[in-house]
Design a protein around this motif. Sequence first.
Motif, PDB file in Angstrom:
ATOM      1  N   TRP A 212      30.732  34.466  31.641  1.00  8.23           N
ATOM      2  CA  TRP A 212      29.793  35.119  31.251  1.00  8.23           C
ATOM      3  C   TRP A 212      28.203  33.653  30.532  1.00  8.23           C
ATOM      4  CZ3 TRP A 212      28.078  40.485  30.993  1.00  8.23           C
ATOM      5  CH2 TRP A 212      28.733  40.988  31.634  1.00  8.23           C
TER       6      TRP A 212
ATOM      7  N   ASP B 246      33.156  47.532  34.053  1.00  7.03           N
ATOM      8  CA  ASP B 246      33.390  46.307  35.045  1.00  7.03           C
ATOM      9  C   ASP B 246      31.921  46.853  35.267  1.00  7.03           C
ATOM     10  OD1 ASP B 246      35.315  45.826  34.379  1.00  7.03           O
ATOM     11  OD2 ASP B 246      36.857  47.252  35.985  1.00  7.03           O
ATOM     12  N   ARG B 247      31.312  48.017  35.757  1.00  6.29           N
ATOM     13  CA  ARG B 247      30.042  48.142  36.549  1.00  6.29           C
ATOM     14  C   ARG B 247      28.535  47.280  35.548  1.00  6.29           C
ATOM     15  NH1 ARG B 247      30.322  51.724  32.229  1.00  6.29           N
ATOM     16  NH2 ARG B 247      28.387  52.442  31.324  1.00  6.29           N
TER      17      ARG B 247
ATOM     18  N   ILE C 151      21.102  39.307  39.503  1.00  9.46           N
ATOM     19  CA  ILE C 151      21.951  39.684  39.055  1.00  9.46           C
ATOM     20  C   ILE C 151      21.542  41.327  39.915  1.00  9.46           C
ATOM     21  CG2 ILE C 151      22.383  38.439  37.215  1.00  9.46           C
ATOM     22  CD1 ILE C 151      22.048  40.901  35.524  1.00  9.46           C
ATOM     23  N   ASN C 152      23.317  41.630  40.112  1.00  7.25           N
ATOM     24  CA  ASN C 152      23.371  42.359  41.090  1.00  7.25           C
ATOM     25  C   ASN C 152      24.686  43.582  39.551  1.00  7.25           C
ATOM     26  OD1 ASN C 152      22.427  42.165  43.285  1.00  7.25           O
ATOM     27  ND2 ASN C 152      23.939  40.595  43.856  1.00  7.25           N
ATOM     28  N   GLY C 153      24.092  44.452  39.623  1.00  9.09           N
ATOM     29  CA  GLY C 153      24.789  45.472  38.506  1.00  9.09           C
ATOM     30  C   GLY C 153      24.275  45.765  37.786  1.00  9.09           C
TER      31      GLY C 153
ATOM     32  N   TYR D   4      24.662  37.768  30.817  1.00 11.17           N
ATOM     33  CA  TYR D   4      24.845  38.069  32.072  1.00 11.17           C
ATOM     34  C   TYR D   4      26.121  37.542  32.791  1.00 11.17           C
ATOM     35  CZ  TYR D   4      22.745  34.199  32.580  1.00 11.17           C
ATOM     36  OH  TYR D   4      22.582  32.303  32.667  1.00 11.17           O
ATOM     37  N   ARG D   5      26.678  37.993  33.501  1.00 10.95           N
ATOM     38  CA  ARG D   5      28.087  37.750  34.858  1.00 10.95           C
ATOM     39  C   ARG D   5      27.277  36.168  34.963  1.00 10.95           C
ATOM     40  NH1 ARG D   5      32.481  41.131  34.257  1.00 10.95           N
ATOM     41  NH2 ARG D   5      31.988  43.446  33.579  1.00 10.95           N
TER      42      ARG D   5
ATOM     43  N   ALA E 282      26.720  43.794  34.415  1.00 14.26           N
ATOM     44  CA  ALA E 282      26.297  42.737  35.370  1.00 14.26           C
ATOM     45  C   ALA E 282      25.127  42.079  34.089  1.00 14.26           C
ATOM     46  CB  ALA E 282      26.025  42.759  36.318  1.00 14.26           C
TER      47      ALA E 282
END
Length: 256
Positions: free
Chosen positions: A77, A102-103, A150-152, A132-133, A105
Motif C-alpha cells: 500500500w 480484497d475488493r 486504480i482498479n477496485g 491505495y494498493r 483498492a
Amino acid sequence: MRDQITPLIITYNEAPNIARTVAKLSWAKRIVVIDSGSTDETLDMLRSFPQVDVIQHRFSDFAGQCNFGLTQVGTAWALSLDADYELSDVLVEELAGLRAPDRVAGYQARFVYRIHGRALRGTLYPPRIVLYRKDGARYGNEGHGHRVAINGEILPLAGVIYHDDRKALARWFDSQQRYAQAEAGYLIATPREKLKRSDRIRRLGWLAPIGVVFYTLFVKGCILDGWPGWYYALQRLCAETLIALEIIERRLRGTQ
C-alpha cells in the motif's frame, strides 16, 4: 495493515511545511520522499527523521514524479501525500485499525483547509484518493494537477487531512501563473461533455472569477472565519482570474 503502508511525498523547497507533514508519520517504518532538487532547508529537515528515504529525481511533471515514486515503494500500500498535508490524529488512529477487504483498492480522504494553522469551515479542495494498493496504480496529469487511477472499490476514510501551505505568498503567485497555463490548456483541449460541472463553468472564461468569492465566503461559510476566510477567498479569486485570462487570451489569439 499499517505495517504494509509506505507514505510517498513529493518535495521541492518545502521547508515551511515538510516537518509538520513528516511528524505525523512517526508510525511508518519507511517514508519515501522524491525530491526535485530542493535548495532550501528541506533536505536538512528530512535528515532529522531516521525513517525518511530521500531520492533525488528530476522533475518533468507531477504524474511522472509520482509514478517514479511508486517504483520506490516496497509495501503493498502507498499513502500519497503532498508536502503541505498533515494527517489528523483521528486518521492516524484509523490507519492503525484499518482492515481492507480484497475488493477494496483504495481509500479517499476529506480535507480541512488551514490558513497559517487556522482551520476554515469550508474549502473548495475536493476529497482525493490518498491510500491505495500500489500494484496497478498509475498517475495521469489533469490540468495542473494529477490523479491516480486504480482498479477496485474505493472507500471513504473517517479521519481528515489538514491542508496547510505556509510558503511565501510570492511563491504562491509564481506557482499559480504556471498552474493557470496548464489548467487553461486542459480545459480548452478536453471535450465539454467530459468535463466536470465546475470545469465547464471555468471553461467559459468569465463566470468562475465572478462566482468564486461569493461561493467561498457564503456557501462554504468562510466569511465566518474572519481574515483567514477572506484570505482564502481572495486566493481563489486570483487563481480563477489567472485561468480565465489564459483562456480568453488563447481564444483571442485563435481568432487572430
